[in-house]
Enzyme design. Structure first.
Site, PDB file in Angstrom:
ATOM      1  CD  GLU A  43      -2.766   1.180   2.467  1.00 29.56           C
ATOM      2  OE1 GLU A  43      -2.800   0.199   3.239  1.00 29.56           O
ATOM      3  OE2 GLU A  43      -3.433   2.213   2.628  1.00 29.56           O
ATOM      4  NE  ARG A 269       4.022  -8.170  10.735  1.00 28.89           N
ATOM      5  CZ  ARG A 269       3.389  -7.471   9.793  1.00 28.89           C
ATOM      6  NH1 ARG A 269       2.391  -7.996   9.125  1.00 28.89           N
ATOM      7  NH2 ARG A 269       3.743  -6.251   9.522  1.00 28.89           N
ATOM      8  CE  LYS A 279       3.012   0.037   4.862  1.00 30.58           C
ATOM      9  NZ  LYS A 279       2.507  -0.066   3.493  1.00 30.58           N
TER      10      LYS A 279
HETATM   11  P1  ATP Z   1       2.896  -2.584   8.128  1.00 34.48           P
HETATM   12  O1  ATP Z   1       2.096  -3.545   8.953  1.00 34.48           O
HETATM   13  O2  ATP Z   1       4.346  -2.590   8.426  1.00 34.48           O
HETATM   14  O3  ATP Z   1       2.343  -1.222   8.127  1.00 34.48           O
HETATM   15  P2  ATP Z   1       1.593  -3.542   5.831  1.00 34.48           P
HETATM   16  O4  ATP Z   1       1.387  -5.003   5.907  1.00 34.48           O
HETATM   17  O5  ATP Z   1       0.449  -2.662   6.102  1.00 34.48           O
HETATM   18  O6  ATP Z   1       2.851  -3.153   6.673  1.00 34.48           O
HETATM   19  P3  ATP Z   1       1.665  -3.447   3.007  1.00 34.48           P
HETATM   20  O7  ATP Z   1       2.102  -2.321   2.166  1.00 34.48           O
HETATM   21  O8  ATP Z   1       0.238  -3.800   3.027  1.00 34.48           O
HETATM   22  O9  ATP Z   1       2.187  -3.133   4.452  1.00 34.48           O
HETATM   23  O10 ATP Z   1       2.541  -4.729   2.726  1.00 34.48           O
HETATM   24  C1  ATP Z   1       2.821  -5.250   1.457  1.00 34.48           C
HETATM   25  C2  ATP Z   1       3.155  -6.697   1.592  1.00 34.48           C
HETATM   26  O11 ATP Z   1       4.273  -6.868   2.460  1.00 34.48           O
HETATM   27  C3  ATP Z   1       2.019  -7.475   2.185  1.00 34.48           C
HETATM   28  O12 ATP Z   1       1.847  -8.651   1.447  1.00 34.48           O
HETATM   29  C4  ATP Z   1       2.455  -7.759   3.587  1.00 34.48           C
HETATM   30  O13 ATP Z   1       1.928  -8.960   4.041  1.00 34.48           O
HETATM   31  C5  ATP Z   1       3.976  -7.819   3.447  1.00 34.48           C
HETATM   32  N1  ATP Z   1       4.624  -7.454   4.707  1.00 34.48           N
HETATM   33  C6  ATP Z   1       4.431  -6.347   5.445  1.00 34.48           C
HETATM   34  N2  ATP Z   1       5.139  -6.382   6.580  1.00 34.48           N
HETATM   35  C7  ATP Z   1       5.835  -7.558   6.559  1.00 34.48           C
HETATM   36  C8  ATP Z   1       6.764  -8.192   7.445  1.00 34.48           C
HETATM   37  N3  ATP Z   1       7.120  -7.631   8.603  1.00 34.48           N
HETATM   38  N4  ATP Z   1       7.251  -9.389   7.094  1.00 34.48           N
HETATM   39  C9  ATP Z   1       6.897  -9.952   5.936  1.00 34.48           C
HETATM   40  N5  ATP Z   1       6.040  -9.424   5.055  1.00 34.48           N
HETATM   41  C10 ATP Z   1       5.512  -8.235   5.353  1.00 34.48           C
HETATM   42 MG    MG Z   2      -1.362  -3.416   4.707  1.00 38.10          MG
END
Ligand code: ATP
Ligand code: MG
Length: 569
Positions: A43, A269, A279
């Site tokens: 995102e 994760r 984020k």
């Molecule tokens: P955050 O929780 O850090 O704000 P998010 O999951 O909202 O991150 P996205 O932009 O939606 O961030 O993530 C893009 C992809 O990266 C998704 O498929 C998510 O599952 C993966 N992702 C995010 N954080 C991690 C992590 N700590 N380890 C592995 N994959 C991750």
């Molecule tokens: Mg997300």
């Protein structure tokens, strides 16, 4: 792709659970065109962090391994939080890791038209309805984990009425919060995500890509699976927190008329102690000015670690070492740094830089004479280039390399003691010059002219070796010494506020470090080792300082591990 990474991942013979699934699907003809299609769906509401590297390496790595493809999908369904600055940074970061998605770049917003049509179809099929419950009421009606929900009074609204209201929502005739479109699934489902999830909400927000075209926006659980289906994704890989959403995913991909049915798989994760990686928190650190932007070298963002001097190869090595599993765990920060050191040791150019300079005057060395010593750029590399280091009568050494009254076991310079100046001569300290307050400002010594290159005629041995920089030929640089941004393994664990655990000494700026002139050749992206002082790189931001500025990537040894050992923790 980097060959070493490819080799190392190949060496790790046992397949991870995703590879087993993929191979099984391929072997049993369950993959259209036998082509694996994955996607990385960030995102654009912030910069990517180290956790994302795991997801990127997994999605792009699987596509490469099975000769398929990986799409980049910017998952832009929250117009208020998203920004092109973020999209640009995401692309830069993925390319830095060495992955390419072109020509498969998509945006969830590309599908707004199709999603709207699908929503209309659902209404016509009696599978979606417009609900006027307030947010509060919806919560009440939703039930709990142990109690089923209740049907909304609007659930039985007629199809015509639903169509009319949804079209009015679309036309901007209703205020935010007045209505939502919901799927008609099952308010008694044991899975809360299946209790008539919201598909659309009203938002009078300008979208970075679609502008003011839309005032209704589709929800993630509706958008994501359908985007996957439209793009022909075969294996939709996400983190464990989406496991409970899988039934909603399967519901959306089995809507009538959707031809391709992708499958969702969840993995754990990446969590690393001492770091915060959400984020939301990273944005807060930026907004509160605790760090110098998303790319502050103390940030666990990809742009931060790049600016800090981490290599993409070391990050790929790191994620391949931690592997892919379905169980959440916390990876030790020292493993991250270990991988960085391993890689930098192989590639960093060695330079002599004195971070805390103390003047050393060689009384019997000719004034105004400059001679040069040859140094191998990188002793780990058999084909390494060499460079010349100027030597003169006045030098700088590290302040800690001299003591007037040494404790037992101190082998560096002290009055009467002889040490080797790296690459150059043997010197013996003779005299100390102090200022009025008694601080040592200068040390005098004599050198043995027969010890040129570091060996004497009589094969004398000395225990200490110091690095040095010529006072007349060397250059002044700024060195930024970074440490962990947080002092505790799990920031906020004690007080509930992670900001309470900030390390007040996470940055130390040295503005009078002295470096051999070779340093002026350093370019952004070069990897350097300042002998004995750590790995460094030229800061990629100009104008922050008048001096050339170098960021410390990592120390040569894990000082925290030692400290922990000492304290017995
Ligand atoms: P955050 O929780 O850090 O704000 P998010 O999951 O909202 O991150 P996205 O932009 O939606 O961030 O993530 C893009 C992809 O990266 C998704 O498929 C998510 O599952 C993966 N992702 C995010 N954080 C991690 C992590 N700590 N380890 C592995 N994959 C991750
Ligand atoms: Mg997300």
């Amino acid at each position: 792709m980097d060959e070493r990474y490819e080799e190392e991942t190949k060496e790790k013979a046992p397949l991870n659970f995703l590879e087993r699934i993929i191979e099984d699907d391929l072997n049993n003809g369950r993959v259209p065109d036998n082509t694996i299609v994955t996607r990385f769906p960030p995102e654009p509401n912030g910069y990517l962090h180290i956790g994302h590297i795991k997801s990127i390496c997994l999605n792009f790595g699987l596509a490469q391994k099975y000769q398929g493809r990986c799409h980049l999908r910017l998952d832009d369904t929250n117009p208020e939080k998203e920004d092109v600055e973020y999209s640009d940074s995401i692309k830069r970061d993925i390319r830095w890791l060495g992955f390419e998605w072109e020509p498969y770049e998509y945006h969830a917003s590309d599908y707004y038209g199709q999603l709207y049509e699908i929503a209309l179809q659902l209404i016509k099929d009696g599978k979606a309805y417009v609900d006027s419950l307030t947010g509060e009421q919806m919560k009440e009606y939703r039930g709990t984990l142990t109690e089923p929900g209740k049907n909304s009074p609007d659930r039985e609204r007629s199809i015509e009425e639903n169509l009319r209201l949804f079209e009015e929502m679309h036309a901007g005739k209703h205020p935010e919060g007045s209505y939502v479109l919901r799927a008609k699934i099952d308010m008694a489902s044991p899975n809360i995500n299946m209790r008539d999830p919201v598909l659309y909400r009203i938002k009078f927000a300008s979208h970075p890509r679609t502008g003011d075209t839309w005032c209704i926006y589709p929800m993630y659980d509706f958008t994501h699976p359908i985007s996957d289906a439209i793009e022909g994704i075969t294996h939709s890989i996400c983190t464990l927190e989406f496991e409970d959403h899988r039934p909603a995913y399967d519901w959306a991909t089995s809507i009538d008329g959707i031809e391709h049915a992708p499958h969702q798989y969840e993995f754990a994760r990446l969590n690393i102690n001492y770091l915060v990686m959400s984020k939301r928190r990273l944005l807060q650190l930026v907004k509160l000015g605790i760090v110098d932007g998303w790319d502050d070298p103390r940030m666990p963002t990809i742009s931060g670690i790049r600016r800090r001097g981490y290599t993409p190869e070391s990050m790929k090595d790191f994620v391949s070492r931690i592997g892919v599993a379905k169980v959440e765990g916390v990876v030790d920060y020292s493993l991250l740094e270990f991988c960085v050191r391993e890689d930098l040791n192989k590639r960093a150019k060695r330079l002599m830089v004195v971070l805390d300079p103390l003047k050393l005057v060689i009384d019997n060395y000719p004034e105004n004479q400059v001679e040069y010593f040859e140094a191998v750029d990188n002793p780990e590399d058999p084909n390494s280039a060499v460079h010349q280091i100027p030597f003169s009568r006045e030098l700088y050494i590290e302040r800690e390399d001299f003591m007037e009254v040494p404790p037992k076991g101190y082998h560096r310079l002290y009055p009467g003691n002889e040490i080797r100046l790296k690459y150059a001569y043997y010197v013996t300290a003779t005299e100390v010059v102090k200022d009025e307050e008694g601080n040592i400002v200068e040390v005098h010594c004599t050198y043995d002219p027969t010890s040129r290159g570091g060996a004497t005629a009589d094969n004398r041995k000395v225990k200490g070796t110091s690095h040095w920089v010529s006072a007349s030929e060397g250059v002044t640089i700024e060195a930024r010494l970074y440490d962990k941004l947080f002092l505790t393994e799990y920031p906020g664990q004690k007080t509930g506020n992670y900001l309470d655990d900030l390390n007040p000494d996470s940055l130390k700026v040295v503005t009078d470090a002295k470096a051999e002139p070779e340093i002026l050749k350093a370019q952004v992206g070069d990897y350097l080792q300042f002998i004995r002082n750590g790995y460094f790189c030229l800061d990629n931001k100009t104008g922050k300082s008048e001096l050339p500025t170098f960021n410390r990537t990592v120390t040569l040894k894990d000082s925290w591990a030692k400290l922990k050992q000492k304290m017995g923790v």
